[in-house]
Design a protein around this motif. Structure first.
Motif, PDB file in Angstrom:
ATOM      1  N   ARG A   1      27.670  -8.729  74.385  1.00  0.00           N
ATOM      2  CA  ARG A   1      26.959  -9.639  73.477  1.00  0.00           C
ATOM      3  C   ARG A   1      27.902 -10.216  72.427  1.00  0.00           C
ATOM      4  O   ARG A   1      27.806 -11.396  72.077  1.00  0.00           O
ATOM      5  CB  ARG A   1      25.826  -8.894  72.797  1.00  0.00           C
ATOM      6  N   LEU A   2      28.814  -9.371  71.922  1.00  0.00           N
ATOM      7  CA  LEU A   2      29.655  -9.798  70.811  1.00  0.00           C
ATOM      8  C   LEU A   2      30.666 -10.867  71.221  1.00  0.00           C
ATOM      9  O   LEU A   2      30.903 -11.837  70.498  1.00  0.00           O
ATOM     10  CB  LEU A   2      30.389  -8.576  70.233  1.00  0.00           C
ATOM     11  N   ILE A   3      31.254 -10.696  72.390  1.00  0.00           N
ATOM     12  CA  ILE A   3      32.316 -11.614  72.824  1.00  0.00           C
ATOM     13  C   ILE A   3      31.794 -12.640  73.817  1.00  0.00           C
ATOM     14  O   ILE A   3      32.014 -13.849  73.662  1.00  0.00           O
ATOM     15  CB  ILE A   3      33.489 -10.815  73.446  1.00  0.00           C
ATOM     16  N   ALA A   4      31.089 -12.164  74.857  1.00  0.00           N
ATOM     17  CA  ALA A   4      30.652 -13.066  75.925  1.00  0.00           C
ATOM     18  C   ALA A   4      29.279 -13.669  75.671  1.00  0.00           C
ATOM     19  O   ALA A   4      28.859 -14.567  76.416  1.00  0.00           O
ATOM     20  CB  ALA A   4      30.647 -12.323  77.263  1.00  0.00           C
ATOM     21  N   HIS A   5      28.569 -13.171  74.655  1.00  0.00           N
ATOM     22  CA  HIS A   5      27.248 -13.697  74.299  1.00  0.00           C
ATOM     23  C   HIS A   5      26.296 -13.642  75.480  1.00  0.00           C
ATOM     24  O   HIS A   5      25.530 -14.582  75.723  1.00  0.00           O
ATOM     25  CB  HIS A   5      27.357 -15.136  73.783  1.00  0.00           C
ATOM     26  N   GLY A   6      26.351 -12.545  76.225  1.00  0.00           N
ATOM     27  CA  GLY A   6      25.493 -12.392  77.394  1.00  0.00           C
ATOM     28  C   GLY A   6      24.610 -11.173  77.270  1.00  0.00           C
ATOM     29  O   GLY A   6      25.028 -10.124  76.775  1.00  0.00           O
ATOM     30  N   GLN A   7      23.342 -11.296  77.720  1.00  0.00           N
ATOM     31  CA  GLN A   7      22.399 -10.181  77.670  1.00  0.00           C
ATOM     32  C   GLN A   7      22.534  -9.290  78.909  1.00  0.00           C
ATOM     33  O   GLN A   7      22.359  -8.078  78.830  1.00  0.00           O
ATOM     34  CB  GLN A   7      20.967 -10.727  77.580  1.00  0.00           C
ATOM     35  N   ASN A   8      22.842  -9.894  80.052  1.00  0.00           N
ATOM     36  CA  ASN A   8      22.961  -9.140  81.296  1.00  0.00           C
ATOM     37  C   ASN A   8      24.386  -8.606  81.411  1.00  0.00           C
ATOM     38  O   ASN A   8      25.328  -9.346  81.701  1.00  0.00           O
ATOM     39  CB  ASN A   8      22.615 -10.042  82.484  1.00  0.00           C
TER      40      ASN A   8
ATOM     41  N   PRO B   1      31.199  15.445  84.472  1.00  0.00           N
ATOM     42  CA  PRO B   1      30.656  15.053  83.162  1.00  0.00           C
ATOM     43  C   PRO B   1      30.762  13.546  82.976  1.00  0.00           C
ATOM     44  O   PRO B   1      31.778  12.927  83.290  1.00  0.00           O
ATOM     45  CB  PRO B   1      31.559  15.809  82.169  1.00  0.00           C
ATOM     46  N   PHE B   2      29.704  12.960  82.482  1.00  0.00           N
ATOM     47  CA  PHE B   2      29.679  11.506  82.323  1.00  0.00           C
ATOM     48  C   PHE B   2      30.461  11.083  81.081  1.00  0.00           C
ATOM     49  O   PHE B   2      30.272  11.625  79.992  1.00  0.00           O
ATOM     50  CB  PHE B   2      28.233  11.009  82.202  1.00  0.00           C
ATOM     51  N   ASP B   3      31.382  10.146  81.283  1.00  0.00           N
ATOM     52  CA  ASP B   3      32.164   9.588  80.183  1.00  0.00           C
ATOM     53  C   ASP B   3      31.622   8.193  79.900  1.00  0.00           C
ATOM     54  O   ASP B   3      31.796   7.276  80.698  1.00  0.00           O
ATOM     55  CB  ASP B   3      33.643   9.530  80.558  1.00  0.00           C
ATOM     56  N   GLY B   4      30.943   8.048  78.790  1.00  0.00           N
ATOM     57  CA  GLY B   4      30.269   6.799  78.500  1.00  0.00           C
ATOM     58  C   GLY B   4      31.062   5.793  77.723  1.00  0.00           C
ATOM     59  O   GLY B   4      30.503   4.784  77.264  1.00  0.00           O
ATOM     60  N   ARG B   5      32.373   6.035  77.546  1.00  0.00           N
ATOM     61  CA  ARG B   5      33.153   5.106  76.722  1.00  0.00           C
ATOM     62  C   ARG B   5      33.206   3.706  77.320  1.00  0.00           C
ATOM     63  O   ARG B   5      33.105   2.704  76.603  1.00  0.00           O
ATOM     64  CB  ARG B   5      34.567   5.656  76.526  1.00  0.00           C
ATOM     65  N   LEU B   6      33.356   3.626  78.640  1.00  0.00           N
ATOM     66  CA  LEU B   6      33.428   2.313  79.262  1.00  0.00           C
ATOM     67  C   LEU B   6      32.081   1.590  79.177  1.00  0.00           C
ATOM     68  O   LEU B   6      32.014   0.382  78.898  1.00  0.00           O
ATOM     69  CB  LEU B   6      33.872   2.445  80.727  1.00  0.00           C
ATOM     70  N   SER B   7      30.999   2.341  79.393  1.00  0.00           N
ATOM     71  CA  SER B   7      29.673   1.732  79.285  1.00  0.00           C
ATOM     72  C   SER B   7      29.411   1.239  77.863  1.00  0.00           C
ATOM     73  O   SER B   7      28.883   0.131  77.655  1.00  0.00           O
ATOM     74  CB  SER B   7      28.605   2.755  79.689  1.00  0.00           C
ATOM     75  N   ASP B   8      29.786   2.068  76.888  1.00  0.00           N
ATOM     76  CA  ASP B   8      29.602   1.666  75.495  1.00  0.00           C
ATOM     77  C   ASP B   8      30.406   0.408  75.173  1.00  0.00           C
ATOM     78  O   ASP B   8      29.943  -0.473  74.445  1.00  0.00           O
ATOM     79  CB  ASP B   8      30.014   2.805  74.565  1.00  0.00           C
ATOM     80  N   PHE B   9      31.615   0.348  75.724  1.00  0.00           N
ATOM     81  CA  PHE B   9      32.463  -0.827  75.478  1.00  0.00           C
ATOM     82  C   PHE B   9      31.789  -2.092  75.985  1.00  0.00           C
ATOM     83  O   PHE B   9      31.682  -3.094  75.265  1.00  0.00           O
ATOM     84  CB  PHE B   9      33.826  -0.630  76.153  1.00  0.00           C
ATOM     85  N   PHE B  10      31.304  -2.060  77.236  1.00  0.00           N
ATOM     86  CA  PHE B  10      30.698  -3.260  77.810  1.00  0.00           C
ATOM     87  C   PHE B  10      29.366  -3.583  77.129  1.00  0.00           C
ATOM     88  O   PHE B  10      29.037  -4.757  76.918  1.00  0.00           O
ATOM     89  CB  PHE B  10      30.501  -3.084  79.315  1.00  0.00           C
TER      90      PHE B  10
END
Length: 788
Positions: free
Chosen positions: A727-734, A713-722
């Protein structure tokens, strides 16, 4: 209280400050550096003296700093009667040793280095005895082993000094690993890693099922450090060190670290049948072995070294005996031994320094030429022999009070103590009396009284041994009773004085003196008897250590030849075999195979084309016999994978894959042109079949692992975090770039550094190999002729 804690921390740092200052002051002040350097331990000694009333009143001084709070790891210290007494001995005798070293090593070109080593050891030993947390204890425990290695091997140009230093490091360092395991087991069993908290935990450790295992491990550390039989051999060999080292490390400080640990753990692990059996048996054996070996010696330092072994055995025996007054006896004897043995070692050094020899058979009649040294030596010998009015007499009376009972166990260990003390009596006067009386013997150097820096230490320690006994009430109030209370874990009052009390202990003292006088009178005959007896008992543990080290080296060479034959092919094969086992064995054992994936119902022509390209490239790699073609064909697999990434919407990953594959092919091709390899793969079919099987096993293992991972089962918590914080902290789109550069930037920097260093190493190896090949050509006369 906070002020005292902060001041105590600064005092604990003073020896390390002295270690930094020693080379500079020695260079500036030359022969007079000892006096300002002695201020560091002198100030520390004064600080601990001022703490005596507080500790005698039952208070403690503690402090520390968090290191890893989440793991409950602290650098912390704890001062009570036991640790304060040791701190006084370390700093007080340390002050005298610094002054003594200034006179003993006057004019030595490496005197500054010696002072630094002494101060480093002093700070390590001081840190050990005041440690509260297991972390602090172990760190300083190992530091004492390392710094003693430096001091024992100070004259590193002599093979004997190097061997003795290495032997001490191996034995005590190995014991340190046992201690670490024991402390971790205690932590696991109790959940406590602070000694002060363990002291208040009652029977928590004794009731644990891990008690015996922890006890054996801790005793391994203590017995190796305090030279208990059969680990006693390293201490006499350590006499290869300069005499100030012997007087400090191997009489008053380092060798008592194991005894300190046993005394500290007595309220935690003592009082059990195992404790009261193992400690007295090994301690009693060490007492007898040490004194018998001491009788055999003619070198003054070796005599004292072996009696130090026996004294440590007596302390261990008393610590584990379990009878009334045994702890009080151990406390008194520990202090008395530090005073008289430190003095006698310095006197042996004075005799050697002023006469040119330490051989007792070539010494005599020195009293007239060295009256002050003679007086200090006689006082220390009287204390070691257990005669009034010195502190050693009080210790010996308390020993017999503790041991002399009517049961068989007490009779056996009392007999051991009487024999051991009688032999130590004889040796004490063989060192402190015999060289100074009788007919004057010619020595290599004309004897005369030593300079003040040399006699100040032994005179002071002898006077202290006398004053401690004459003013025993004060000594007990501030030293003996607080120390005994800390060791017993309850209030204890020591009251013995110089006033003789008729009874069994006094009778045993008299018997000890009579036997000691007889042995001293027949010392040459006793030496001959010991010299004839001991070789019949076998080679001994010292030769056993050499055999152990030789066997270890041979076994290491054999293992190295098997595991490290120098063939890259073997290393790569072993690596991939292990990888295949790691990937395939767990699913087979636990039945965790993934479900077979369903074949897609519709495959687009360009997707099929990409897979076909990959298969063609794979066939080319397998079929070709030319290495360069195989390398180029191998790049086809990476390009096909990059196309898959591109088709599935990951252009940045696809670009990275294209770059990696292109650079890999270019680099491998360049390397191939620089290495002298055959252009074709000439492996025999059997080897190719085995290599192919390993490759297929690794590929199958990775396939199963990836299928199992994608089916979970896919756990998306890490993906959601990044996705959120890129954008919020590193101000990066990629997001991928942000992860690589920001979130794991240090890791990426480390990877870049590893790749760079690896590339430089490979380049260096290629150049070395190329240079070596050119040199061979230049040295070949036939080829030189061709070039000509």
């Amino acid at each position: 209280m906070a002020g005292i804690t902060g001041l105590t921390f600064l005092v604990l740092c003073l020896p390390f400050v002295g270690a930094l200052a020693a080379p500079i002051l020695t260079r500036i002040l030359a022969h007079n550096a000892a006096w300002p350097l002695a201020l560091a331990p002198g100030i520390a000694f004064l600080h601990f003296i001022l703490l005596l009333p507080r500790i005698a009143a039952g208070q403690t001084v503690s402090g520390g700093y968090d290191w890893v709070p989440g793991l409950d790891l602290r650098f912390s210290w704890y001062l009570d009667g036991l640790s304060l007494t040791f701190a006084l001995l370390i700093t007080g005798i340390g002050t005298l040793i610094v002054l003594y070293s200034g006179g003993y090593l006057k004019g030595h070109p490496d005197q500054g280095r010696f002072f630094s080593f002494i101060f480093l050891f002093m700070g390590s030993m001081l840190g050990l005895v005041v440690s509260d947390s297991f972390l602090t204890l172990f760190v300083f425990w190992e530091l004492t082993s390392i710094t003693s290695f430096l001091l024992i091997g100070f004259d590193h140009e002599r093979e004997a000094a190097r061997r003795a230093a290495l032997q001490a490091l191996v034995v005590t360092g190995g014991g340190g690993l046992l201690l670490l395991a024991g402390l971790l087991l205690v932590w696991h069993a109790t959940g406590i890693n602070q000694l002060s908290a363990l002291l208040a935990s009652g029977d928590l450790m004794r009731a644990s099922p891990f008690y015996l295992a922890a006890l054996i491990l801790v005793l391994g550390g203590a017995f190796t450090k305090s030279a208990q039989f059969p680990f006693h051999f390293w201490l006499p060999n350590a006499m290869e060190a300069p005499t100030p080292v012997s007087a400090y490390l191997h009489s008053a400080t380092m060798v008592k670290a194991g005894v300190y640990l046993l005394l500290r753990l007595n309220p935690i692990m003592g009082g059990t049948p195992a404790w009261e059996t193992i400690l007295p048996v090994f301690g009693g054996a060490t007492l007898i072995v040490g004194t018998v070996l001491a009788i055999r010696q003619t070198d003054l330092k070796l005599k004292l070294a072996y009696t130090t072994v026996s004294s440590l055995g007596l302390l261990v025996m008393l610590t584990g005996f379990g009878a009334d007054y045994a702890i009080e006896a151990a406390v008194l004897y520990l202090v008395a031994h530090s005073l008289f043995k430190g003095a006698l070692f310095m006197i042996a050094g004075i005799i050697d320094h002023e006469t040119g020899t330490r051989d007792s058979t070539g010494l005599g009649g020195l009293g007239a030429a060295m009256p002050l040294t003679f007086a200090a030596a006689l006082g220390a010998a009287i204390s070691m022999g257990g005669l009034p009015p010195f502190f050693g007499f009080l210790a010996k009376e308390e020993i017999y009070t503790a041991l002399a009972h009517g049961n068989v166990r007490s009779i056996v260990f009392t007999s051991v103590a009487v024999i051991g003390n009688a032999l130590m009596f004889a040796i004490a006067f063989a060192v402190g009396l015999k060289p100074f009386v009788g007919q004057k013997v010619e020595t290599p150097k004309h004897p005369h009284e030593a300079p003040a820096l040399l006699w100040l230490g032994p005179v002071t320690l002898s006077i202290l041994g006398l004053a401690a006994a004459l003013f025993s009430g004060l000594t007990h109030s501030f030293i003996s009773s607080p120390m005994a209370s800390a060791v017993k874990g309850e209030a204890a009052a020591v009251s013995i004085s110089l006033v003789p009390h008729p009874g069994v202990p006094l009778a045993l003292s008299a018997l000890t003196i009579v036997l000691g006088v007889i042995v001293y009178w027949q010392l040459d005959r006793a030496r001959d008897l010991a010299s004839a007896l001991l070789p019949r008992l076998g080679p001994g543990p010292d030769r056993g250590f050499d055999g152990f080290v030789t066997g270890l080296v041979r076994m290491s060479s054999l293992v190295t030849r098997i595991l490290q034959p120098g063939r890259l092919e073997t290393y790569v094969t072993a690596t991939f075999l292990c990888l295949a086992a790691i990937l395939l064995v767990p699913p087979a054992v636990y039945g965790e195979y993934p479900a077979l994936p369903a074949w897609p119902g519709h495959v687009l022509w360009h997707e099929a084309a990409v897979f076909l390209i990959a298969v063609i490239g794979l066939g080319a790699v397998i079929a070709t016999r030319d290495r360069l073609t195989a390398i180029v064909s191998l790049g086809i697999q990476g390009f096909a994978l990059a196309l898959i990434f591109l088709l599935f919407g990951a252009p940045d990953l696809s670009f990275t894959q294209f770059m990696v594959e292109t650079l890999s092919v270019v680099i491998l091709t360049l390397v191939m042109t620089r290495l002298q390899l055959s252009p074709a793969d000439r492996r025999p079919p059997a080897q190719m079949l085995a290599d192919g099987a390993i490759a297929i096993a690794c590929g199958l293992g990775f396939t199963l692992l990836l299928l199992k991972a994608t089916q979970a089962p896919f756990d998306g918590r890490l993906s959601d975090f990044f996705n959120h914080y890129s954008r919020l902290i590193a101000h990066g789109q990629n997001v991928v770039n942000v992860i690589i550069v920001d979130f794991r930037g240090t890791d990426t920097l480390g990877e870049v550094a590893v790749v760079t260093v690896t590339g430089l190493a490979i380049l260096a190896l290629i150049r070395v190999r190329a240079g070596g090949a050119r040199k061979l050509v230049d040295n070949d006369p036939d080829r030189a002729e061709e070039r000509g």
